[in-house]
Scaffold this motif. Structure first.
Motif, mmCIF file in Angstrom:
data_model
loop_
_atom_site.group_PDB
_atom_site.id
_atom_site.type_symbol
_atom_site.label_atom_id
_atom_site.label_comp_id
_atom_site.label_asym_id
_atom_site.label_seq_id
_atom_site.Cartn_x
_atom_site.Cartn_y
_atom_site.Cartn_z
ATOM 1 N N TYR A 179 -14.974 25.275 24.998
ATOM 2 C CA TYR A 179 -14.682 25.761 23.758
ATOM 3 C C TYR A 179 -15.678 25.407 22.921
ATOM 4 C CZ TYR A 179 -14.310 21.031 21.898
ATOM 5 O OH TYR A 179 -14.418 19.677 21.730
ATOM 6 N N SER A 188 -1.193 20.282 13.824
ATOM 7 C CA SER A 188 -2.335 20.281 14.694
ATOM 8 C C SER A 188 -2.101 21.042 15.808
ATOM 9 C CB SER A 188 -3.095 19.129 14.938
ATOM 10 O OG SER A 188 -4.195 19.131 15.653
ATOM 11 N N TYR A 229 0.845 15.744 14.427
ATOM 12 C CA TYR A 229 0.369 16.176 15.675
ATOM 13 C C TYR A 229 1.598 16.086 16.712
ATOM 14 C CZ TYR A 229 -2.490 15.909 19.812
ATOM 15 O OH TYR A 229 -3.374 16.369 20.875
ATOM 16 N N ASP A 262 -16.979 14.428 24.977
ATOM 17 C CA ASP A 262 -17.669 15.467 26.087
ATOM 18 C C ASP A 262 -18.885 15.351 26.455
ATOM 19 O OD1 ASP A 262 -16.051 18.187 23.785
ATOM 20 O OD2 ASP A 262 -15.293 17.350 25.459
ATOM 21 N N ARG A 314 -2.050 24.999 33.202
ATOM 22 C CA ARG A 314 -3.096 24.948 33.992
ATOM 23 C C ARG A 314 -2.821 24.829 35.540
ATOM 24 N NH1 ARG A 314 -7.813 22.862 31.246
ATOM 25 N NH2 ARG A 314 -9.312 23.315 33.065
ATOM 26 N N GLY A 334 -11.689 19.866 10.113
ATOM 27 C CA GLY A 334 -10.544 20.076 8.891
ATOM 28 C C GLY A 334 -10.984 19.387 7.607
ATOM 29 N N GLU A 335 -11.812 18.138 7.926
ATOM 30 C CA GLU A 335 -11.952 17.086 6.714
ATOM 31 C C GLU A 335 -11.938 18.009 5.307
ATOM 32 O OE1 GLU A 335 -12.939 14.979 10.667
ATOM 33 O OE2 GLU A 335 -13.155 17.113 9.667
ATOM 34 N N THR A 337 -4.460 24.948 22.257
ATOM 35 C CA THR A 337 -3.815 25.997 23.071
ATOM 36 C C THR A 337 -3.234 25.304 24.418
ATOM 37 O OG1 THR A 337 -5.712 27.337 22.876
ATOM 38 C CG2 THR A 337 -4.412 28.215 24.321
ATOM 39 N N GLN A 388 0.225 9.688 31.032
ATOM 40 C CA GLN A 388 -1.075 9.121 30.820
ATOM 41 C C GLN A 388 -1.215 8.099 29.668
ATOM 42 O OE1 GLN A 388 -3.801 12.531 29.728
ATOM 43 N NE2 GLN A 388 -2.066 13.257 30.859
ATOM 44 N N TYR A 448 -9.846 30.566 27.981
ATOM 45 C CA TYR A 448 -9.549 30.330 26.658
ATOM 46 C C TYR A 448 -10.494 31.428 25.674
ATOM 47 C CZ TYR A 448 -7.155 26.423 28.033
ATOM 48 O OH TYR A 448 -6.387 25.506 28.680
ATOM 49 N N SER A 465 -7.379 14.177 16.193
ATOM 50 C CA SER A 465 -7.605 15.517 15.535
ATOM 51 C C SER A 465 -7.069 15.352 14.044
ATOM 52 C CB SER A 465 -6.687 16.436 16.002
ATOM 53 O OG SER A 465 -6.897 16.513 17.530
ATOM 54 N N ARG A 520 4.839 12.466 19.392
ATOM 55 C CA ARG A 520 5.212 11.956 20.652
ATOM 56 C C ARG A 520 5.916 10.665 20.805
ATOM 57 N NH1 ARG A 520 -1.065 11.830 22.764
ATOM 58 N NH2 ARG A 520 -1.374 11.335 20.367
ATOM 59 N N ARG A 550 -18.983 14.325 18.809
ATOM 60 C CA ARG A 550 -18.474 15.616 18.820
ATOM 61 C C ARG A 550 -19.425 16.553 19.516
ATOM 62 N NH1 ARG A 550 -15.148 16.236 13.281
ATOM 63 N NH2 ARG A 550 -14.070 14.264 13.121
#
Ligand code: B12
Length: 482
Positions: free
Chosen positions: A202, A70, A11, A238, A395, A124-125, A73, A20, A367, A27, A48, A192
């Motif tokens: 998306y 992974s 990642y 979401d 953004r 992707g699993e 955008t 944050q 996007y 992912s 990270r 999801r």
């Protein structure tokens, strides 16, 4: 082909990641969990926190053929290309597989990059497991690959069904919980997809069916996080409230465990009884995608809500005593200056109703493969033509096809200061000074002479360095830098 091979999932970094509480890299974590269940030895690296040296060591000590990377955008693409280049240079035999939202929406353009061998579109699993386990690549659903300089796209893979989603676990043994649970804060995703079809999101192409963990499954996973110190939960679903029975059962659990939490909710989903129940069961904050103060623009975005729904939500959260965080957008194809003014005045109205609310105004970036993308193309939007250029989008930057770019950018930057409590709740002089000037601009709606914008662009890397100082992080519940 070795049975049960070893593999690595990566990642890449994110920009302003230090600003944050880090979200665990779900992912790749849920792919890793799936692979572990198939007795695949998988190593996860979150850049990270993890270093290239650690990745190199893992590669040197194991017989690895495939590495998964992974990327969403935006800035993450730059970091994903950097690690891909490093791996290809140092381990020429390695096969690089890109997955995630960006590769899913632009598989052809992504595979035109010579460093990338495979793209897995969608979830992707299963496809990643089949690929590394030696299944014939022509038969792997969701896979895109190159053969003799020709790019092939196999049929779309099926979404994981509800029971498969509920078999997933957060593989804590693959990560360091201290990286993600900070001062009791923990960010989790328990579902999801979303049944709504906002034209900029998306989900209209990616997760077009809501599938969520049952309340019991959520409790099972949250119990483990609580054992690692989680007390303040942020749900990044979401659509967290999509299943009302699940929410009812979870409310009881939050109360029993004395957990406080925040989640996203549509303004038209809120009513007094839900708000009162949420408040009495640990809800401290609700996040609303309000988007615009112009009904015309709300309809362009296909939000299926009205301006009065937004005002109504502010009254309810104010009366019940829940803190609200509203996300707005400007720079939308079909929006004019009068619409932007309507958005600014609605934000001010919301703050009159509920002074305890936060907000941010982002400039819409169209996007690919979203409905708004097609509208933007008709308005002259010129999308990046190669993979690496997608790493340059921001953004807080207005795309070239938009009019009044400086105005839009200054509104976005000013809102990032006026709209967030961090600049008020922390006795740090630079933050206080920034807030003083931003308040003046906001109140008087003076967004010309954008010196802040000029300085932000000039010193972005310095600002990011300061923000990414590892020893401090921002607590989204107390709004304190801790
Ligand atoms: C958490 C999150 C963040 C976190 C960062 C992620 C993290 N882990 O820390 C934060 C808050 C930092 C963030 C920021 C941004 N985000 Co965000 N974020 C999300 C969110 C809510 C969840 C991501 C997630 O973990 N999903 C759950 C996992 C399981 O789903 P997944 O990522 O899709 O992974 C599956 C597949 O994609 C695939 N897959 C993924 N990776 C890989 C890799 C391989 C090798 C393979 C084979 C498969 C594969 O398999 C996975 C399992 O099925 C998503 C929305 C969503 N629900 O996904 C938005 C989302 C990804 N974000 C988005 C955006 C635009 C941003 C920003 C650019 C916005 C901005 N403010 O500028 C920033 C940019 C960050 C930066 N500065 O670089 C968009 C991305 C759109 C796009 N075209 O890429 C999304 C989709 C939101 C939306 N509704 O549009 N984000």
């Amino acid at each position: 082909m070795k049975k049960n091979p070893t593999t690595i999932l990566i990642y890449p970094q994110l920009e302003f990641a230090g600003a944050q509480i880090p979200t665990p890299p779900y992912s790749i974590l849920f792919i890793a969990d799936y692979l572990l269940k198939q007795n695949i030895d998988v190593k996860v690296f979150d850049l990270r926190f993890d270093s290239y040296k650690q990745v190199k060591e893992a590669l040197s000590n194991n017989d690895i053929e495939y590495i998964g990377v992974s990327a969403m955008t935006g800035p993450q693409i730059n970091y994903a290309l950097q690690i891909t280049k490093y791996l290809k240079k140092n381990f020429k035999y390695i096969k690089i597989v890109w997955g995630g939202i960006h590769a899913t929406i632009l598989p052809e353009q992504t595979l035109q990059n010579k460093l990338i061998d495979f793209v897995i579109r969608g979830e992707g699993e299963k496809p990643y497991y089949e690929l590394i386990n030696g299944k014939n690549i022509k038969q792997i659903k969701g896979l895109s690959y190159k053969n003799k300089n020709k790019i092939h796209h196999n049929p779309k893979s099926d979404l994981l069904n509800k029971s498969e989603i509920n078999e997933q676990k957060i593989p804590w043994k693959l990560i360091n919980s201290k990286n993600y649970i900070r001062n009791g804060n923990f960010i989790i995703i328990t579902s999801r997809g979303c049944p709504y079809r906002c034209s900029f999101c998306y989900n209209s192409i990616f997760n077009n069916r809501w599938r969520g963990w049952t309340a019991e499954k959520c409790m099972e996973e949250l119990d483990k996080a609580v054992d690692y110190g989680a007390k303040k939960l942020t749900f990044y679903d979401d659509n967290f409230f999509a299943n009302s029975q699940r929410i009812k059962d979870l409310f009881k659990y939050f109360k029993e465990k004395e957990l406080i939490w925040k989640a996203e909710l549509r303004v038209d989903q809120l009513n007094y009884s839900l708000a009162i129940k949420a408040k009495n069961h640990g809800c401290e904050q609700l996040f609303f995608g309000a988007e615009s103060g112009s009904q015309k623009v709300l309809d362009i975005l296909n939000k299926e809500v009205t301006v009065s729904d937004i005002i109504n939500s502010a009254r309810i959260v104010n009366d019940v005593g829940i803190q609200a965080d509203y996300s707005w957008m400007i720079g939308i194809p079909g929006e004019n200056c009068n619409d932007v003014r309507k958005t600014l005045s609605l934000i001010k109205k919301i703050r009159e109703i509920n002074s305890n609310s936060e907000f941010s105004i982002k400039i819409l970036f169209p996007y690919p493969k979203t409905v708004i993308y097609e509208k933007a193309l008709k308005k002259g939007f010129k999308p990046p033509q190669i993979l690496s250029e997608w790493g340059n989008i921001r953004r807080e930057r207005a795309s070239k096809y938009l009019k009044h770019k400086n105005l839009l950018e200054m509104i976005a930057i000013t809102s990032a200061i006026v709209g967030k409590k961090i600049f008020k709740e922390n006795n740090i002089p630079p933050l206080k000074i920034l807030r003083f000037f931003a308040d003046f601009r906001w109140d008087k709606e003076i967004f010309s002479f954008g010196i802040e914008n000029f300085f932000f662009k000039l010193f972005k890397d310095v600002i990011e360095k300061v923000i990414s100082d590892k020893d401090t992080s921002y607590d989204p519940f107390s709004h304190k830098i801790v």
